[in-house]
Design a protein around this motif. Structure first.
Motif, short mmCIF file in Angstrom:
data_model
loop_
_atom_site.label_atom_id
_atom_site.label_comp_id
_atom_site.label_asym_id
_atom_site.label_seq_id
_atom_site.Cartn_x
_atom_site.Cartn_y
_atom_site.Cartn_z
N GLY A 109 0.86 -1.18 0.00
CA GLY A 109 0.00 0.00 0.00
C GLY A 109 0.89 1.22 0.00
N VAL A 110 0.36 2.36 0.46
CA VAL A 110 1.21 3.55 0.62
C VAL A 110 2.30 3.20 1.63
N ASP A 111 1.88 2.51 2.67
CA ASP A 111 2.83 1.91 3.60
C ASP A 111 2.83 0.41 3.33
N CYS A 112 4.00 -0.18 3.34
CA CYS A 112 4.09 -1.62 3.11
C CYS A 112 4.50 -2.34 4.39
N LYS A 113 3.98 -3.53 4.52
CA LYS A 113 4.27 -4.36 5.68
C LYS A 113 5.25 -5.44 5.25
N LEU A 114 6.37 -5.51 5.95
CA LEU A 114 7.39 -6.49 5.61
C LEU A 114 7.68 -7.37 6.82
N GLU A 115 7.94 -8.63 6.53
CA GLU A 115 8.27 -9.58 7.59
C GLU A 115 9.71 -10.03 7.41
N CYS A 116 10.50 -9.92 8.46
CA CYS A 116 11.88 -10.40 8.42
C CYS A 116 11.83 -11.92 8.28
N THR A 117 12.52 -12.44 7.26
CA THR A 117 12.42 -13.89 7.03
C THR A 117 13.22 -14.68 8.07
N THR A 118 14.05 -13.99 8.83
CA THR A 118 14.86 -14.68 9.84
C THR A 118 14.16 -14.72 11.20
N CYS A 119 13.72 -13.54 11.70
CA CYS A 119 13.14 -13.50 13.05
C CYS A 119 11.62 -13.29 13.04
N LYS A 120 11.04 -13.13 11.85
CA LYS A 120 9.58 -12.99 11.68
C LYS A 120 9.01 -11.70 12.24
N ARG A 121 9.87 -10.76 12.55
CA ARG A 121 9.38 -9.48 13.05
C ARG A 121 8.77 -8.69 11.89
N ILE A 122 7.69 -7.98 12.20
CA ILE A 122 6.99 -7.19 11.17
C ILE A 122 7.39 -5.72 11.28
N ILE B 16 6.61 -1.81 9.32
CA ILE B 16 5.78 -1.09 8.35
C ILE B 16 6.58 0.13 7.91
N ILE B 17 6.83 0.23 6.61
CA ILE B 17 7.59 1.37 6.10
C ILE B 17 6.91 1.93 4.85
N PRO B 18 7.05 3.26 4.65
CA PRO B 18 6.46 3.85 3.44
C PRO B 18 7.01 3.18 2.20
N ARG B 19 6.14 2.97 1.24
CA ARG B 19 6.50 2.30 -0.01
C ARG B 19 7.73 2.91 -0.68
N ILE B 20 7.80 4.26 -0.70
CA ILE B 20 8.94 4.91 -1.38
C ILE B 20 10.26 4.67 -0.66
N GLU B 21 10.18 4.34 0.63
CA GLU B 21 11.40 4.08 1.39
C GLU B 21 12.03 2.73 1.01
N ILE B 22 11.20 1.84 0.52
CA ILE B 22 11.69 0.49 0.22
C ILE B 22 12.81 0.53 -0.82
N ALA B 23 12.60 1.32 -1.86
CA ALA B 23 13.61 1.38 -2.94
C ALA B 23 14.95 1.89 -2.42
N LYS B 24 14.90 2.77 -1.43
CA LYS B 24 16.15 3.30 -0.87
C LYS B 24 16.87 2.26 -0.04
N LYS B 25 16.10 1.43 0.64
CA LYS B 25 16.68 0.43 1.55
C LYS B 25 17.06 -0.85 0.83
N MET B 26 16.40 -1.09 -0.29
CA MET B 26 16.57 -2.37 -0.96
C MET B 26 17.89 -2.46 -1.72
N LYS B 27 18.53 -3.58 -1.57
CA LYS B 27 19.73 -3.86 -2.35
C LYS B 27 19.33 -4.58 -3.64
N LYS B 28 18.55 -5.62 -3.47
CA LYS B 28 18.02 -6.32 -4.64
C LYS B 28 16.78 -7.12 -4.28
#
Ligand SMILES: [Zn+2]
Length: 70
Positions: free
Chosen positions: A34-47, A49-61
């Motif tokens: 959504g405008v905010d996206c919900k992500l789950e850490c695949t290692t510790c399962k912690r959730i 919520i970050i703004p969608r536009i922030e994802i591209a900045k944080k993402m490596k691949k």
């Protein structure tokens, strides 16, 4: 250069971030888009919520792209 605003994210995508989570994991699964996206850490399962536009900045691949129409 990639237009970061237009990147399409899908529920089920697995993303690798530049920064490592305190648990040691780097990969996140998208559980809601959504405008905010919900992500789950695949290692510790912690959730997080970050703004969608922030994802591209944080993402490596993107590790996995979920193309199923659900
Ligand atoms: Zn974690």
């Amino acid at each position: 250069m990639i237009d970061r605003v237009k990147i399409k994210y899908n529920v089920g995508d697995i993303l690798e971030f530049k920064k490592t989570h305190p648990c040691g994991g780097k990969q996140w699964k998208i559980v809601r888009v959504g405008v905010d996206c919900k992500l789950e850490c695949t290692t510790c399962k912690r959730i997080i919520i970050i703004p969608r536009i922030e994802i591209a900045k944080k993402m490596k691949k993107r590790i996995f792209e979920n193309n199923s129409e659900e």
